[in-house]
Design a protein around this motif. Sequence first.
Motif, PDB file in Angstrom:
ATOM      1  N   LEU A  62       0.837  -1.209   0.000  1.00  0.00           N
ATOM      2  CA  LEU A  62       0.000   0.000   0.000  1.00  0.00           C
ATOM      3  C   LEU A  62       0.866   1.250   0.000  1.00  0.00           C
ATOM      4  N   ILE A  63       1.876   1.259   0.848  1.00  0.00           N
ATOM      5  CA  ILE A  63       2.767   2.416   0.933  1.00  0.00           C
ATOM      6  C   ILE A  63       3.423   2.668  -0.418  1.00  0.00           C
ATOM      7  N   GLU A  64       3.993   1.642  -1.009  1.00  0.00           N
ATOM      8  CA  GLU A  64       4.699   1.803  -2.285  1.00  0.00           C
ATOM      9  C   GLU A  64       3.752   2.161  -3.423  1.00  0.00           C
ATOM     10  N   ALA A  65       2.570   1.560  -3.456  1.00  0.00           N
ATOM     11  CA  ALA A  65       1.599   1.886  -4.501  1.00  0.00           C
ATOM     12  C   ALA A  65       1.130   3.335  -4.380  1.00  0.00           C
ATOM     13  N   PHE A  66       0.843   3.772  -3.161  1.00  0.00           N
ATOM     14  CA  PHE A  66       0.403   5.156  -2.971  1.00  0.00           C
ATOM     15  C   PHE A  66       1.505   6.140  -3.331  1.00  0.00           C
ATOM     16  N   LYS A  67       2.743   5.817  -2.993  1.00  0.00           N
ATOM     17  CA  LYS A  67       3.866   6.680  -3.383  1.00  0.00           C
ATOM     18  C   LYS A  67       3.930   6.817  -4.897  1.00  0.00           C
ATOM     19  N   SER A  68       3.726   5.723  -5.593  1.00  0.00           N
ATOM     20  CA  SER A  68       3.771   5.731  -7.045  1.00  0.00           C
ATOM     21  C   SER A  68       2.647   6.589  -7.640  1.00  0.00           C
ATOM     22  N   ILE A  69       1.477   6.483  -7.077  1.00  0.00           N
ATOM     23  CA  ILE A  69       0.313   7.197  -7.600  1.00  0.00           C
ATOM     24  C   ILE A  69       0.362   8.679  -7.275  1.00  0.00           C
ATOM     25  N   THR A  70       0.894   9.029  -6.122  1.00  0.00           N
ATOM     26  CA  THR A  70       0.854  10.433  -5.668  1.00  0.00           C
ATOM     27  C   THR A  70       2.127  11.209  -5.997  1.00  0.00           C
ATOM     28  N   THR A  71       2.785  10.841  -7.072  1.00  0.00           N
ATOM     29  CA  THR A  71       4.005  11.567  -7.458  1.00  0.00           C
ATOM     30  C   THR A  71       3.701  12.962  -7.980  1.00  0.00           C
ATOM     31  N   ASP A  72       2.459  13.226  -8.333  1.00  0.00           N
ATOM     32  CA  ASP A  72       2.081  14.558  -8.802  1.00  0.00           C
ATOM     33  C   ASP A  72       0.721  14.930  -8.215  1.00  0.00           C
ATOM     34  N   ASP A  73       0.325  16.194  -8.410  1.00  0.00           N
ATOM     35  CA  ASP A  73      -0.938  16.675  -7.848  1.00  0.00           C
ATOM     36  C   ASP A  73      -2.144  15.938  -8.421  1.00  0.00           C
ATOM     37  N   MET A  74      -2.069  15.549  -9.692  1.00  0.00           N
ATOM     38  CA  MET A  74      -3.186  14.840 -10.315  1.00  0.00           C
ATOM     39  C   MET A  74      -3.415  13.500  -9.611  1.00  0.00           C
ATOM     40  N   GLY A  75      -2.349  12.775  -9.317  1.00  0.00           N
ATOM     41  CA  GLY A  75      -2.466  11.503  -8.618  1.00  0.00           C
ATOM     42  C   GLY A  75      -2.964  11.681  -7.198  1.00  0.00           C
ATOM     43  N   LYS A  76      -2.444  12.698  -6.504  1.00  0.00           N
ATOM     44  CA  LYS A  76      -2.898  12.964  -5.135  1.00  0.00           C
ATOM     45  C   LYS A  76      -4.392  13.268  -5.105  1.00  0.00           C
ATOM     46  N   GLU A  77      -4.822  14.106  -6.038  1.00  0.00           N
ATOM     47  CA  GLU A  77      -6.229  14.483  -6.088  1.00  0.00           C
ATOM     48  C   GLU A  77      -7.113  13.280  -6.427  1.00  0.00           C
ATOM     49  N   ALA A  78      -6.717  12.500  -7.416  1.00  0.00           N
ATOM     50  CA  ALA A  78      -7.510  11.332  -7.817  1.00  0.00           C
ATOM     51  C   ALA A  78      -7.641  10.340  -6.666  1.00  0.00           C
ATOM     52  N   LEU A  79      -6.552  10.083  -5.969  1.00  0.00           N
ATOM     53  CA  LEU A  79      -6.590   9.134  -4.861  1.00  0.00           C
ATOM     54  C   LEU A  79      -7.448   9.657  -3.722  1.00  0.00           C
ATOM     55  N   SER A  80      -7.261  10.917  -3.347  1.00  0.00           N
ATOM     56  CA  SER A  80      -8.007  11.459  -2.208  1.00  0.00           C
ATOM     57  C   SER A  80      -9.502  11.589  -2.504  1.00  0.00           C
ATOM     58  N   GLU A  81      -9.867  11.794  -3.771  1.00  0.00           N
ATOM     59  CA  GLU A  81     -11.283  11.909  -4.126  1.00  0.00           C
ATOM     60  C   GLU A  81     -11.960  10.544  -4.263  1.00  0.00           C
ATOM     61  N   SER A  82     -11.183   9.513  -4.567  1.00  0.00           N
ATOM     62  CA  SER A  82     -11.773   8.205  -4.858  1.00  0.00           C
ATOM     63  C   SER A  82     -11.683   7.200  -3.711  1.00  0.00           C
ATOM     64  N   LEU A  83     -10.582   7.205  -2.980  1.00  0.00           N
ATOM     65  CA  LEU A  83     -10.368   6.204  -1.937  1.00  0.00           C
ATOM     66  C   LEU A  83     -10.967   6.666  -0.616  1.00  0.00           C
ATOM     67  N   LYS A  84     -11.919   5.910  -0.126  1.00  0.00           N
ATOM     68  CA  LYS A  84     -12.581   6.252   1.132  1.00  0.00           C
ATOM     69  C   LYS A  84     -12.147   5.351   2.285  1.00  0.00           C
ATOM     70  N   GLU A  85     -11.768   4.108   1.960  1.00  0.00           N
ATOM     71  CA  GLU A  85     -11.461   3.148   3.018  1.00  0.00           C
ATOM     72  C   GLU A  85     -10.563   2.044   2.475  1.00  0.00           C
ATOM     73  N   ILE A  86      -9.718   1.523   3.353  1.00  0.00           N
ATOM     74  CA  ILE A  86      -8.929   0.332   3.071  1.00  0.00           C
ATOM     75  C   ILE A  86      -9.457  -0.773   3.971  1.00  0.00           C
ATOM     76  N   HIS A  87      -9.953  -1.826   3.351  1.00  0.00           N
ATOM     77  CA  HIS A  87     -10.523  -2.955   4.086  1.00  0.00           C
ATOM     78  C   HIS A  87      -9.552  -4.127   3.956  1.00  0.00           C
ATOM     79  N   ILE A  88      -9.037  -4.592   5.069  1.00  0.00           N
ATOM     80  CA  ILE A  88      -8.089  -5.705   5.083  1.00  0.00           C
ATOM     81  C   ILE A  88      -8.736  -6.894   5.766  1.00  0.00           C
ATOM     82  N   THR A  89      -8.689  -8.030   5.057  1.00  0.00           N
ATOM     83  CA  THR A  89      -9.322  -9.244   5.554  1.00  0.00           C
ATOM     84  C   THR A  89      -8.645 -10.455   4.927  1.00  0.00           C
ATOM     85  N   ASN A  90      -9.027 -11.625   5.356  1.00  0.00           N
ATOM     86  CA  ASN A  90      -8.609 -12.867   4.718  1.00  0.00           C
ATOM     87  C   ASN A  90      -9.790 -13.819   4.752  1.00  0.00           C
TER      88      ASN A  90
END
Length: 136
Positions: A62-90
């Motif tokens: 998650l950390i590495e993927a988010f770093k990759s996506i948020t390298t610019d303002d467009m990625g930061k904005e897209a992620l913050s507008e779309s991602l509401k929750e991280i659900h972890i389960t098995n």
Amino acid sequence: MGLKENRFTRTFQEEQFPELKDQIIEAASFDVAFNIEWSTLFEDRFLHLYNDSYPKIYFLPLIEAFKSITTDDMGKEALSESLKEIHITNTKDHHNPKNAYSFSNGVLTVDHSPILNADDIDNRTKVLVNLLENNL
């Protein structure tokens, strides 16, 4: 969960999770909500491996993927507008990231075995980046 699992979970939540959560929030550039079903993340015979495998399976990709996506303002904005929750389960012991990740209605679900393929961080990261970039 039994006493051993409860003790491990509490220790992990107090000692490792806060730093991992902070790193995820920093990488995402916003405070994303977590829904972690801790009771599904156990197989008793592997309890001794979880301090190492939990970060590798559930958090470092998650950390590495988010770093990759948020390298610019467009990625930061897209992620913050779309991602509401991280659900972890098995629920299905998935070990292939193509089957373990989904993104729907703002919820990124990580449904992965807590132990299988723990060292395959790069592959999980690539699958996450691809999934999120296609859905943001």
